[in-house]
Write a protein that holds these residues in place. Structure first.
Motif, short mmCIF file in Angstrom:
data_model
loop_
_atom_site.label_atom_id
_atom_site.label_comp_id
_atom_site.label_asym_id
_atom_site.label_seq_id
_atom_site.Cartn_x
_atom_site.Cartn_y
_atom_site.Cartn_z
N LEU A 87 0.92 -1.07 -0.01
CA LEU A 87 0.01 0.04 0.08
C LEU A 87 0.95 1.04 0.06
CD1 LEU A 87 -2.72 1.55 0.43
CD2 LEU A 87 -2.29 1.11 2.97
N THR A 88 0.75 2.16 -1.04
CA THR A 88 1.60 3.21 -1.09
C THR A 88 1.03 4.23 -0.08
OG1 THR A 88 0.19 4.23 -2.74
CG2 THR A 88 2.15 3.10 -3.51
N ASP A 89 1.97 5.01 0.46
CA ASP A 89 1.67 6.35 1.41
C ASP A 89 0.91 7.12 0.52
OD1 ASP A 89 3.87 7.27 -0.21
OD2 ASP A 89 4.77 7.81 1.57
N GLY A 90 0.85 7.39 -0.58
CA GLY A 90 -0.10 8.36 -1.35
C GLY A 90 -1.63 7.83 -1.41
N GLN A 91 -1.78 6.39 -1.38
CA GLN A 91 -3.04 5.61 -1.44
C GLN A 91 -3.53 5.86 -0.21
OE1 GLN A 91 -4.95 4.54 -4.07
NE2 GLN A 91 -6.49 4.37 -2.50
N LEU A 92 -2.91 5.79 0.93
CA LEU A 92 -3.20 5.69 2.16
C LEU A 92 -3.77 7.08 2.61
CD1 LEU A 92 -3.98 4.33 4.78
CD2 LEU A 92 -1.52 5.05 5.61
N ALA A 93 -3.17 8.04 2.05
CA ALA A 93 -3.39 9.71 2.31
C ALA A 93 -4.68 9.98 1.66
CB ALA A 93 -2.26 10.43 2.02
N LEU A 94 -4.86 9.36 0.45
CA LEU A 94 -6.19 9.52 -0.28
C LEU A 94 -7.32 9.13 0.42
CD1 LEU A 94 -7.05 9.90 -4.03
CD2 LEU A 94 -8.22 8.20 -2.56
N GLU A 95 -7.08 7.89 0.87
CA GLU A 95 -8.06 7.26 1.58
C GLU A 95 -8.58 7.78 2.89
OE1 GLU A 95 -8.54 2.85 1.44
OE2 GLU A 95 -7.45 2.69 -0.45
N ARG B 60 -11.23 10.42 16.87
CA ARG B 60 -10.31 9.06 16.90
C ARG B 60 -9.37 9.10 15.60
NH1 ARG B 60 -13.24 4.38 19.27
NH2 ARG B 60 -14.96 5.28 20.58
N LEU B 61 -9.80 10.02 14.72
CA LEU B 61 -8.77 9.80 13.53
C LEU B 61 -7.68 10.90 13.52
CD1 LEU B 61 -11.62 9.63 10.80
CD2 LEU B 61 -10.80 7.53 11.98
N THR B 62 -6.76 10.40 14.40
CA THR B 62 -5.47 11.28 14.35
C THR B 62 -4.46 11.03 13.35
OG1 THR B 62 -4.92 9.96 16.39
CG2 THR B 62 -6.27 11.68 16.74
N GLU B 63 -4.31 9.58 13.36
CA GLU B 63 -3.25 9.30 12.43
C GLU B 63 -3.63 7.93 11.67
OE1 GLU B 63 1.46 7.73 12.95
OE2 GLU B 63 0.46 8.78 14.52
N PRO B 64 -3.29 7.92 10.29
CA PRO B 64 -3.74 6.71 9.49
C PRO B 64 -2.96 5.70 9.77
CG PRO B 64 -2.51 8.50 8.14
CD PRO B 64 -2.69 8.97 9.47
N ARG B 65 -3.41 4.37 9.78
CA ARG B 65 -2.90 3.14 9.87
C ARG B 65 -3.35 2.24 8.88
NH1 ARG B 65 -4.53 2.78 15.21
NH2 ARG B 65 -5.31 0.93 14.63
N PRO B 66 -2.49 1.34 8.15
CA PRO B 66 -2.80 0.63 7.21
C PRO B 66 -3.65 -0.85 7.77
CG PRO B 66 -0.73 0.08 7.45
CD PRO B 66 -1.09 1.40 8.20
N HIS B 67 -4.78 -1.21 7.14
CA HIS B 67 -5.39 -2.33 7.08
C HIS B 67 -4.22 -3.68 7.49
CE1 HIS B 67 -7.15 -6.42 6.11
NE2 HIS B 67 -8.27 -5.81 6.16
N PRO B 68 -4.45 -4.31 8.25
CA PRO B 68 -3.30 -5.56 8.83
C PRO B 68 -2.61 -6.15 7.53
CG PRO B 68 -5.04 -5.62 10.24
CD PRO B 68 -5.57 -4.99 9.18
N MET B 69 -3.26 -6.67 6.37
CA MET B 69 -2.67 -7.14 5.48
C MET B 69 -1.68 -6.31 4.51
SD MET B 69 -5.52 -8.01 2.48
CE MET B 69 -4.59 -9.16 1.59
N PHE B 70 -1.89 -5.10 4.73
CA PHE B 70 -0.90 -4.02 4.00
C PHE B 70 0.23 -3.78 4.41
CE2 PHE B 70 -5.36 -3.29 2.45
CZ PHE B 70 -5.12 -3.63 0.96
N ASP B 71 1.58 -3.78 3.59
CA ASP B 71 2.63 -3.04 3.85
C ASP B 71 2.79 -1.80 3.48
OD1 ASP B 71 3.45 -5.80 5.36
OD2 ASP B 71 3.72 -6.58 3.37
N LEU B 72 3.03 -0.87 4.06
CA LEU B 72 3.02 0.58 3.67
C LEU B 72 4.45 0.85 3.17
CD1 LEU B 72 1.35 2.98 3.83
CD2 LEU B 72 2.55 3.85 5.70
#
Length: 144
Positions: A90-98, A116-128
């Protein structure tokens, strides 16, 4: 269809429940059991896996884990295979968009959840990994 790349713990109730429903539809599509949604861009990343059905099952089980932690009971018998060890980048660009997309939705439908939405974290199956928004993404890109 939005198969969130964001950790299920960060999804508000609406996003969590919709993600479960849409993930089950994605599972049906990836199993070849429907004529609709076969070309949906959200499925492209799962199709890169050796076993796309195992990939969506891994995604769904993590969503169900997040639901369990909140006292919701998603029917895991609807997931056709157990969770596996499937991983996707998972790219950090994709995570930022979502992340921006989720924050916008939550602002409108559940402002109390926004704190609660202070910092994004990826779904457990994704490597950032560093990178831009995914090629398969159809949501509008943020202004540069």
């Amino acid at each position: 269809m939005r198969l969130w790349s964001i950790h299920p713990d960060l999804l508000d109730r609406s996003a969590l429940v919709a993600g479960w429903r849409e993930g089950l539809l994605a599972q049906k599509v990836l199993r070849g059991l429907t004529t609709g949604y076969r070309s949906h861009p959200q499925l492209e990343r799962f199709r890169t896996l050796p076993d796309p059905v195992a990939g969506i099952a891994t995604w769904l089980h993590a969503l169900a884990d997040g639901a369990d932690e909140r006292g919701y009971r998603f029917d895991r018998t609807r997931v056709v295979v157990p969770a596996g060890a499937e991983r996707l980048e998972l790219t950090d660009g994709q995570l930022a968009l979502e992340w921006a997309h989720l924050r916008g939705k939550v602002t409108a439908r559940d402002p109390a959840w926004l704190e609660r939405l202070t910092e994004p974290r990826p779904h457990p199956m994704f490597d950032l990994v560093p990178g831009p928004v995914a090629d398969w993404e159809r949501a509008p890109r943020p202004e540069a």
